[in-house]
Design a protein around this motif. Structure first.
Motif, PDB file in Angstrom:
ATOM      1  N   LEU A  57       0.844  -1.202   0.000  1.00  0.00           N
ATOM      2  CA  LEU A  57       0.000   0.000   0.000  1.00  0.00           C
ATOM      3  C   LEU A  57       0.875   1.246   0.000  1.00  0.00           C
ATOM      4  CD1 LEU A  57      -2.600  -1.064   2.722  1.00  0.00           C
ATOM      5  CD2 LEU A  57      -2.997  -0.948   0.259  1.00  0.00           C
ATOM      6  N   THR A  58       0.338   2.332  -0.510  1.00  0.00           N
ATOM      7  CA  THR A  58       1.061   3.601  -0.454  1.00  0.00           C
ATOM      8  C   THR A  58       0.988   4.152   0.969  1.00  0.00           C
ATOM      9  OG1 THR A  58      -0.889   4.918  -0.984  1.00  0.00           O
ATOM     10  CG2 THR A  58       0.443   4.128  -2.858  1.00  0.00           C
ATOM     11  N   ASP A  59       1.888   5.082   1.287  1.00  0.00           N
ATOM     12  CA  ASP A  59       1.868   5.720   2.610  1.00  0.00           C
ATOM     13  C   ASP A  59       0.493   6.298   2.919  1.00  0.00           C
ATOM     14  OD1 ASP A  59       4.566   5.156   2.650  1.00  0.00           O
ATOM     15  OD2 ASP A  59       5.200   7.194   3.093  1.00  0.00           O
ATOM     16  N   GLY A  60      -0.039   7.066   1.984  1.00  0.00           N
ATOM     17  CA  GLY A  60      -1.316   7.748   2.203  1.00  0.00           C
ATOM     18  C   GLY A  60      -2.475   6.788   2.374  1.00  0.00           C
ATOM     19  N   ASN A  61      -2.510   5.766   1.539  1.00  0.00           N
ATOM     20  CA  ASN A  61      -3.592   4.786   1.606  1.00  0.00           C
ATOM     21  C   ASN A  61      -3.555   4.035   2.926  1.00  0.00           C
ATOM     22  OD1 ASN A  61      -5.708   3.145   0.854  1.00  0.00           O
ATOM     23  ND2 ASN A  61      -4.706   2.289  -0.936  1.00  0.00           N
ATOM     24  N   LEU A  62      -2.366   3.567   3.312  1.00  0.00           N
ATOM     25  CA  LEU A  62      -2.219   2.842   4.566  1.00  0.00           C
ATOM     26  C   LEU A  62      -2.576   3.737   5.754  1.00  0.00           C
ATOM     27  CD1 LEU A  62      -1.408   0.363   6.198  1.00  0.00           C
ATOM     28  CD2 LEU A  62       0.975   1.096   6.000  1.00  0.00           C
ATOM     29  N   ALA A  63      -2.083   4.957   5.748  1.00  0.00           N
ATOM     30  CA  ALA A  63      -2.350   5.891   6.852  1.00  0.00           C
ATOM     31  C   ALA A  63      -3.851   6.150   7.003  1.00  0.00           C
ATOM     32  CB  ALA A  63      -1.607   7.205   6.630  1.00  0.00           C
ATOM     33  N   THR A  64      -4.540   6.306   5.885  1.00  0.00           N
ATOM     34  CA  THR A  64      -5.992   6.560   5.921  1.00  0.00           C
ATOM     35  C   THR A  64      -6.734   5.385   6.551  1.00  0.00           C
ATOM     36  OG1 THR A  64      -5.859   7.979   3.986  1.00  0.00           O
ATOM     37  CG2 THR A  64      -8.010   7.030   4.475  1.00  0.00           C
ATOM     38  N   HIS A  65      -6.401   4.178   6.134  1.00  0.00           N
ATOM     39  CA  HIS A  65      -7.080   2.994   6.668  1.00  0.00           C
ATOM     40  C   HIS A  65      -6.725   2.759   8.134  1.00  0.00           C
ATOM     41  CE1 HIS A  65      -9.100   1.785   3.046  1.00  0.00           C
ATOM     42  NE2 HIS A  65      -7.974   1.887   2.363  1.00  0.00           N
TER      43      HIS A  65
END
Length: 100
Positions: free
Chosen positions: A42-50
């Protein structure tokens, strides 16, 4: 009967990413952000959001610390998160078995 089973699904775990995050956290005491990112692709942003969404539900605990001079953030499933995820998996299994 099927609608009753569907109602037991937890919306917090509907996305593949959140299902994957919780699956990893269920079998590990704590996992770093970078380890999760690498494991789940996952990308940083995607992982952080989830992760933030799971944290807001009270399912994930965030621990920030420094290792040497580098910041390290690790995540673990809370007791509530483990219970909610187990309930979700049980509902999924019951649905697959046709409610038996």
């Amino acid at each position: 009967m099927m609608n009753d089973l569907l109602a037991r699904f937890n919306k917090a775990f509907e996305s593949k990413a959140r299902l994957s995050i919780m699956s990893v956290l269920m079998v590990n005491d704590a996992v770093s952000f970078n380890e999760l990112k690498e494991l789940l692709s996952l990308t940083d942003g995607n992982l952080a959001t989830h992760l933030r969404a799971l944290e807001e539900q009270g399912y994930v605990l965030v621990q920030k610390q420094f290792i040497g001079r580098k910041p390290n953030t690790s995540y673990s499933a809370t007791d509530a998160g483990k219970q909610a995820f187990t309930d979700h998996l049980n509902a999924l299994e019951a649905f697959i078995r046709g409610g038996s």
